[in-house]
Every structure is written in structure tokens, then in C-alpha cells.
Design an enzyme around this catalytic site. Sequence first.
Site, PDB file in Angstrom:
ATOM      1  NE  ARG A  28      -3.664  -0.295   2.757  1.00 12.87           N
ATOM      2  CZ  ARG A  28      -4.881   0.060   3.168  1.00 12.87           C
ATOM      3  NH1 ARG A  28      -5.898   0.078   2.307  1.00 12.87           N
ATOM      4  NH2 ARG A  28      -5.100   0.388   4.401  1.00 12.87           N
ATOM      5  CB  CYS A  52      -1.345  28.056  31.515  1.00 12.03           C
ATOM      6  SG  CYS A  52      -0.518  26.465  31.798  1.00 12.03           S
ATOM      7  CB  CYS A  55       1.938  29.116  33.894  1.00 16.53           C
ATOM      8  SG  CYS A  55       2.339  28.968  32.128  1.00 16.53           S
ATOM      9  CG  HIS A 115       2.459  27.908  28.282  1.00 19.48           C
ATOM     10  ND1 HIS A 115       1.530  27.260  29.070  1.00 19.48           N
ATOM     11  CD2 HIS A 115       1.884  28.042  27.058  1.00 19.48           C
ATOM     12  CE1 HIS A 115       0.434  27.035  28.357  1.00 19.48           C
ATOM     13  NE2 HIS A 115       0.620  27.486  27.132  1.00 19.48           N
ATOM     14  CG  ASN A 155      -1.536  11.350  26.863  1.00 19.27           C
ATOM     15  OD1 ASN A 155      -1.069  10.311  26.401  1.00 19.27           O
ATOM     16  ND2 ASN A 155      -2.489  11.345  27.781  1.00 19.27           N
ATOM     17  CB  SER A 163      -6.936  19.290  27.897  1.00 23.60           C
ATOM     18  OG  SER A 163      -6.419  18.881  29.143  1.00 23.60           O
ATOM     19  CG  HIS A 166       2.876  24.337  31.172  1.00 16.94           C
ATOM     20  ND1 HIS A 166       3.036  25.661  31.494  1.00 16.94           N
ATOM     21  CD2 HIS A 166       3.938  23.697  31.729  1.00 16.94           C
ATOM     22  CE1 HIS A 166       4.128  25.816  32.219  1.00 16.94           C
ATOM     23  NE2 HIS A 166       4.698  24.632  32.374  1.00 16.94           N
ATOM     24  CG  HIS A 168       1.367  18.203  31.446  1.00 18.99           C
ATOM     25  ND1 HIS A 168       0.869  18.893  30.359  1.00 18.99           N
ATOM     26  CD2 HIS A 168       0.403  17.309  31.783  1.00 18.99           C
ATOM     27  CE1 HIS A 168      -0.342  18.442  30.061  1.00 18.99           C
ATOM     28  NE2 HIS A 168      -0.652  17.470  30.905  1.00 18.99           N
ATOM     29  CD  GLN A 170      -2.031  12.486  32.921  1.00 15.68           C
ATOM     30  OE1 GLN A 170      -2.657  11.964  33.836  1.00 15.68           O
ATOM     31  NE2 GLN A 170      -2.570  12.774  31.753  1.00 15.68           N
ATOM     32  CG  HIS A 283       6.113  -0.635  29.205  1.00 16.52           C
ATOM     33  ND1 HIS A 283       5.682  -1.261  28.067  1.00 16.52           N
ATOM     34  CD2 HIS A 283       5.046   0.043  29.675  1.00 16.52           C
ATOM     35  CE1 HIS A 283       4.405  -0.974  27.860  1.00 16.52           C
ATOM     36  NE2 HIS A 283       3.998  -0.170  28.814  1.00 16.52           N
ATOM     37  CG  HIS A 299      10.904  -1.367  27.031  1.00 15.64           C
ATOM     38  ND1 HIS A 299      10.823  -2.488  27.833  1.00 15.64           N
ATOM     39  CD2 HIS A 299       9.650  -1.185  26.556  1.00 15.64           C
ATOM     40  CE1 HIS A 299       9.590  -2.959  27.829  1.00 15.64           C
ATOM     41  NE2 HIS A 299       8.850  -2.173  27.068  1.00 15.64           N
ATOM     42  CD  GLU A 320      -6.598  -0.643  11.421  1.00 17.62           C
ATOM     43  OE1 GLU A 320      -7.840  -0.712  11.278  1.00 17.62           O
ATOM     44  OE2 GLU A 320      -5.845  -0.174  10.559  1.00 17.62           O
TER      45      GLU A 320
HETATM   46  O1  LIG Z   1      -9.570   1.125   3.982  1.00 14.63           O
HETATM   47  P1  LIG Z   1      -9.764   2.599   4.169  1.00 14.63           P
HETATM   48  O2  LIG Z   1     -11.210   3.000   4.308  1.00 14.63           O
HETATM   49  O3  LIG Z   1      -9.022   3.423   3.153  1.00 14.63           O
HETATM   50  O4  LIG Z   1      -9.049   2.953   5.570  1.00 14.63           O
HETATM   51  C1  LIG Z   1      -9.676   2.971   6.819  1.00 14.63           C
HETATM   52  O5  LIG Z   1     -10.004   1.669   7.298  1.00 14.63           O
HETATM   53  C2  LIG Z   1      -8.892   0.772   7.487  1.00 14.63           C
HETATM   54  C3  LIG Z   1      -9.424  -0.508   8.090  1.00 14.63           C
HETATM   55  O6  LIG Z   1     -10.072  -0.297   9.320  1.00 14.63           O
HETATM   56  C4  LIG Z   1      -7.814   1.407   8.370  1.00 14.63           C
HETATM   57  O7  LIG Z   1      -6.678   0.576   8.351  1.00 14.63           O
HETATM   58  C5  LIG Z   1      -7.431   2.808   7.878  1.00 14.63           C
HETATM   59  O8  LIG Z   1      -6.530   3.409   8.787  1.00 14.63           O
HETATM   60  C6  LIG Z   1      -8.705   3.648   7.765  1.00 14.63           C
HETATM   61  O9  LIG Z   1      -8.389   4.970   7.318  1.00 14.63           O
HETATM   62  O1  LIG Z   2      -5.677  12.886  32.293  1.00 12.03           O
HETATM   63  P1  LIG Z   2      -5.988  13.838  31.166  1.00 12.03           P
HETATM   64  O2  LIG Z   2      -4.771  14.537  30.616  1.00 12.03           O
HETATM   65  O3  LIG Z   2      -7.112  14.780  31.500  1.00 12.03           O
HETATM   66  O4  LIG Z   2      -6.561  12.911  30.007  1.00 12.03           O
HETATM   67  C1  LIG Z   2      -5.825  12.336  28.961  1.00 12.03           C
HETATM   68  O5  LIG Z   2      -4.992  11.265  29.399  1.00 12.03           O
HETATM   69  C2  LIG Z   2      -5.673  10.146  29.983  1.00 12.03           C
HETATM   70  C3  LIG Z   2      -4.655   9.084  30.286  1.00 12.03           C
HETATM   71  O6  LIG Z   2      -3.971   8.645  29.133  1.00 12.03           O
HETATM   72  C4  LIG Z   2      -6.787   9.612  29.068  1.00 12.03           C
HETATM   73  O7  LIG Z   2      -7.551   8.668  29.750  1.00 12.03           O
HETATM   74  C5  LIG Z   2      -7.706  10.741  28.580  1.00 12.03           C
HETATM   75  O8  LIG Z   2      -8.638  10.236  27.636  1.00 12.03           O
HETATM   76  C6  LIG Z   2      -6.843  11.839  27.954  1.00 12.03           C
HETATM   77  O9  LIG Z   2      -7.655  12.904  27.475  1.00 12.03           O
END
Ligand SMILES: O=P(O)(O)O[C@H]1O[C@H](CO)[C@@H](O)[C@H](O)[C@H]1O
Ligand SMILES: O=P(O)(O)O[C@H]1O[C@H](CO)[C@@H](O)[C@H](O)[C@H]1O
Lengths: 351, 351
Positions: A28, A52, A55, A115, A155, A163, A166, A168, A170, A283, A299, A320
Site C-alpha cells: 500500500r 494556564c 504555569c 509554557h 500525552n 488538553s 504546557h 507535562h 503523568q 515500561h 524500555h 484494527e
Molecule cells: O480502507 P480505508 O477506508 O481506506 O481505511 C480505513 O479503514 C482501514 C481498516 O479499518 C484502516 O486501516 C485505515 O486506517 C482507515 O483509514
Molecule cells: O488525564 P488527562 O490529561 O485529562 O486525560 C488524557 O490522558 C488520559 C490518560 O492517558 C486519558 O484517559 C484521557 O482520555 C486523555 O484525554
Amino acid sequence: ENTFDLTSHPHTRLNILTGEWVLVSPHRSKRPWQGKVEAPAQVQRPSYVEDCYLCPTNTRADGSKNEAYTGPIAFTNDFSALLSNTPSGDVDEDGLLVAQSQRGLCRVICFSPRHDLTLPEMEVPAIRQVVDLWAKEYEALKAVDYIKYIQIFENKGDIMGCSNPHPHGQIWASENVPMELEKETRQQKLYFDKHGKSLLSAYLDKEVKEQVRIIAENAHFVALVPFWAVWPYEAMIISRRHVQSVTQFNEEEKTGLADILKQLTIRYDNLFETSFPYSAGMHQAPVNDGSEHPEWHWHMHFYPPLLRSATVKKFMVGYEMLANPQRDITPEFAAERLRTLSAVHYKSRQL
Amino acid sequence: ENTFDLTSHPHTRLNILTGEWVLVSPHRSKRPWQGKVEAPAQVQRPSYVEDCYLCPTNTRADGSKNEAYTGPIAFTNDFSALLSNTPSGDVDEDGLLVAQSQRGLCRVICFSPRHDLTLPEMEVPAIRQVVDLWAKEYEALKAVDYIKYIQIFENKGDIMGCSNPHPHGQIWASENVPMELEKETRQQKLYFDKHGKSLLSAYLDKEVKEQVRIIAENAHFVALVPFWAVWPYEAMIISRRHVQSVTQFNEEEKTGLADILKQLTIRYDNLFETSFPYSAGMHQAPVNDGSEHPEWHWHMHFYPPLLRSATVKKFMVGYEMLANPQRDITPEFAAERLRTLSAVHYKSRQL
Ligand SMILES: O=P(O)(O)O[C@H]1O[C@H](CO)[C@@H](O)[C@H](O)[C@H]1O
Ligand SMILES: O=P(O)(O)O[C@H]1O[C@H](CO)[C@@H](O)[C@H](O)[C@H]1O
């Protein structure tokens, strides 16, 4: 050509850490590269933002005030998903409705008072301070006797559910060992019991010899695209020395970790000339379960969603979610792209 | 209160179909409901679009021309992730780099010639035609001897990676049994071998008695939020009769499936008064592997990402990717919201 070949034919690859498989469809990616490698408008954030809640000196969601902090800081998450005072109990209706109470602690780590920074834009000594704080937090959480696992993560970017821009991360520390860690413990233990060395030492030897999936290296760490990567530019940082947790790294290794973090995240930012979003995390061995976990090899995983440009991501949907993870570009292609990018952040080159 | 309680204390729940766990943090939903239940501007699509490669009589990516079709149609995906002519082979370097070739077939199913419709907006007899086509495609793919599993699914909405809003689904049929199906086969077999009835029959009995997680029912199917749901408004459709695949449904059941699909997806659209995005798909027994799979019980999963409004979704990031899936609102809360919504589509009410 009629000989099976990993670079052109659909195949599955085994994730040796989890025992699970990924479907790879390299043909592909033989379609003309439709994604543009574009530099979207850079919104340069200010170094301090009045509303924020992360901050320095600002007021947080719970009404408390942040110190006028100058390095990284940690505090308890105002909206913790896990709490320390959960009463214990469980449910089991004929093995059909099964639940267990969970205690835990959630922490927030600000990487910098500024920030406008992110890890790749921080200097190595400043990132080193973050590594030190991770180790300190890990020690403190490990001292809580009911905690069985400590998940340190970040994240980055709003498309990764972050969200607040800044810089950070967790930490969620839990009473149980989360599923991904159960899988990795099982797989590593099987290998260690059989071969007397860690699974990731053996894997790292192979990767360092083959070189095709290596992104960057230093004396103590290697950054690579794992053979079984699911996300287009997924990466792992593996320590050359076989240790169970971040607290076992010596001074040189802690600085080495700061260095490889900067090397990898700079290449990520350079790939599409954008602040590259990802979820990343360490991990490490489970704690307080009566085992030293000699099989465990520290790792760090990076799961970035972007596929073709700063604005086109890979969707993990349909097939998936219901059947099996799938990817298009090969891990070898992704590693080569990342490896051959400049080691200098594109923003400093533009100055 | 100091007694453990599923509606207010953090806990984990077991997914009996996969053997995996989800972390539930119900106290986070006790925060004031910040998400608005808003009706965003409706972009009404035209019933025919000149440059849509799925509309009748238009030209597809591979240069072929669609018929002037009037009901649902199926054809081979122009960008199939799996191909039938992949040469077989495998790689195994010391159990560290492990890969296997994969053959397969990918099909596209247009649900309707009308570009402006979605399942909830189609009439039951029209949805019934889609059910019939699914069954027909399933039979044809099962006749290919190397195919071991047939995944029928739909990605709906651009936030679920759907690049063309023309109502359509996909089928990926593969030489191996994908991981999710391996897990569900193992768990169902364990239960069936022990109890002599299907896991989902026993589970369904319990749910129908308790009612708290039921969304909608008809004579042949039940739509519910599973006890172990990961996505905020995740749902399952389970057939009352224990069958292995869509081809075993009788006439009445096929119409019943069309009816429950309409009932569930109308409630989804009504929840935030938007065309509700999701990935959905059937899980059925593996094929051509020498077993009748008496343990297998047909069902369908719906994984919708929205959490608080038409524009605020749940992010499965950081902790979820690295450690364990996590949710805030309880499955019981989600089921009650969906159950108490109107069974009439909001668009037809507005007329
Ligand atoms: O096959 P499509 O519609 O181009 O692609 C979509 O569905 C696939 C199968 O769930 C995923 O792998 C792709 O990431 C998604 O964009
Ligand atoms: O804890 P936060 O930053 O508000 O939230 C973010 O991280 C979490 C942990 O990965 C997730 O569950 C939330 O969906 C995501 O928005």
C-alpha cells in the site's frame, strides 16, 4: 517476483514483548507518496500564559496555587482516575459479571516552568532534571505498599488528548498490574527462564548488528523502530544495560537518557516540521509483588499517530479495533526516514 | 460511604469475551456534566455527488465504472490491504524477528446508491438487503479454501478514518485468524467446554434479567452496553439464538437484524443530534479450519468515540496505549442514556 519479501508482500509480524501480531501491508505504500511533507504555520506559544493552570504562580483547578517553580515539579492530579481511599471489594456473578476495586495514585509532572517548551526544545541538562524527578517520584510511589505498578507517561499534542500544551507528563500508579505489563512480564520471563539473559538484550544485539531499524544511539541507549511497530513512526528507547527500573540508572546513564530523548524527539519534530504529537511512556518491572523481576528490561515506547504529514494521521479503526492492528509503511522505511533527518531542531535552523 | 460500589468507586471489569480488563473511574463522571448536548449545524449531503467514487455510474480509483446500481453492491477494494497472490513464506531469526506471509481478499460494500443516507436513515427493508449481501459475500469468501476468517465491518464518520461519506462498509478476509478473534475463540471455547452452552447465551440471560445495560430488544436480537465496555457508548448486538455466522439466520432473523441495527443507530444519532461516528463489525466463527466451532455465538460490536458532545471524544492515549484501557462514565449510565432516547430519528422529527 515470486519469493516472499518483507518489503513488498503483506505479512504479519510478532511483537515479542506482548506475544501479539501486527498486519503489515507494504504494497500500500508503493502507491505514489500522496502525503505532502509540509511545514504548517508555526504558532509560537508565549513562555507564560495567565490562565494556564500549570504555569508558575497560577491557580489550579482545585484552588491551590502553583509555586514560582524554576525546574520540573510534581503534584497530585486534581482529576485522578485512581484514588487511594477506594474501599476494597469485588463482584463475581457466575464468572459473567466480574469486577475488582482498584486503589491508586495519579501525579502530574511539569517538565519546565516555560509554557513554550517541549522536550526536544529543552537542553539536555534540563531534560536530565526531568529524568531525576521521574526517578524520585518512582521511589516515592514504590514506597506505598499496595502499589503494584507505576506507569510514567506523556500525552503530547491535542490530537493525543492533551488538553494543556504546557509541557507535562503523568504518572498513574495502581494496585494491579495493567494488562500490557502483564503481557510483557510473561513474555520476558519465558525468554529469561530459557536463555538466562533478557529478551531485550538479545533483541538489541540483533538490531545493532542489522542497523536497518536504528534511529539513533549513544553510549547507554538505542532508539529504534521495533520490528513489530504498529504506529507508522512508532519507536522504542532501550537501555544497553539490563536494569529493571529508572532508579537503577547511574549518573552517566541518566544523562544518556536525557540525550537520547532529545535526539529522538528532535527527529520526530523534524519529520513533518511540526511539534510531533505522541503518547510515550516507560515500561518497568512491577513493584511490591515479592519478586525482583530479573527478566525485566527497562524500555520506553513512543506511539505517534501521524502518517503522511503534520495533518494526516493513521486511523486505528474498523479492522484494527475488531480484528488486528494493521500498518502500511514498513518499520524499516520509517526508521530510515527518521535516521536520515537532521539532528538539529528545525526551529533553531530557521533562526 | 465505605462499601465498594460499582457506580462510584474506581475498579476494573473483566471482558469475558477476550479475558482482558478495563479500568473504570466512575467518580470522574461525578464532576458536573461539562459537555454540552448540542445540535451542530446539519450539513445535508446531496443524494448524488459527481466526484464520489462510490456513487452509481461514477469512475473508481482503478478506472472501472460503477453500475447504475439501485440496491447495495459489493466489489473488490481498489487499495486492498490483503492480496490473493502473495507468495507464502516466513521469517524466524532466533524467535526475535518473526514474520509470516498473509494472503487475503478485501471487499467494499456500498449500503445504498444514495450518497446522503446512513444505516439509521434507511428503511428496514433496505437494511435487510444489506444483511442479505453480507451473508452472500460471507458465503463466497468462505468458499475460498485458504481463508480462515471473514471480518465484516464499517467505519462511519471522518473521525473514524472514513474518507468517503457515501454509506459503505468493508470486508477483510484473511489467511490467519486475527488476534481479537483468537482471544474470543479461546474464551468461548473454555466456557462451552465447561458448561455445554455458549458464553453469550449465559451472559445474555443475565443482562435481560437485570435490564440495566439493555438499550433495545426485538424478538431475535438484543442491543446492550456490555458490562466491560471500553468506549463511552460502546454497544453489542447479540442474537438470542446461538448461531456461528450470519448465514445461519433465517428470514425472520435477518429482518430482525435489520430492525435492531436501525433501532441502535437511531439512538446513537439522537444522543448528540449528529450523524454518530463509530467502527462496527460482526464477530463470527473462523472458517475452513476443520472445526464447526459450536462454542461461537454471533455478535456485533460498536465502538463509537464520542464522549460528551458531537465534538468532544474520548481519547484512547497514554495510559490506555501503554498500560490498560480506561473509561469514566459507567456502562450502566451509558445504557440508560441510550435506552431513554427517542426511537424516532431526530431528523425526521424536525421535518
Ligand atoms: O480502507 P480505508 O477506508 O481506506 O481505511 C480505513 O479503514 C482501514 C481498516 O479499518 C484502516 O486501516 C485505515 O486506517 C482507515 O483509514
Ligand atoms: O488525564 P488527562 O490529561 O485529562 O486525560 C488524557 O490522558 C488520559 C490518560 O492517558 C486519558 O484517559 C484521557 O482520555 C486523555 O484525554
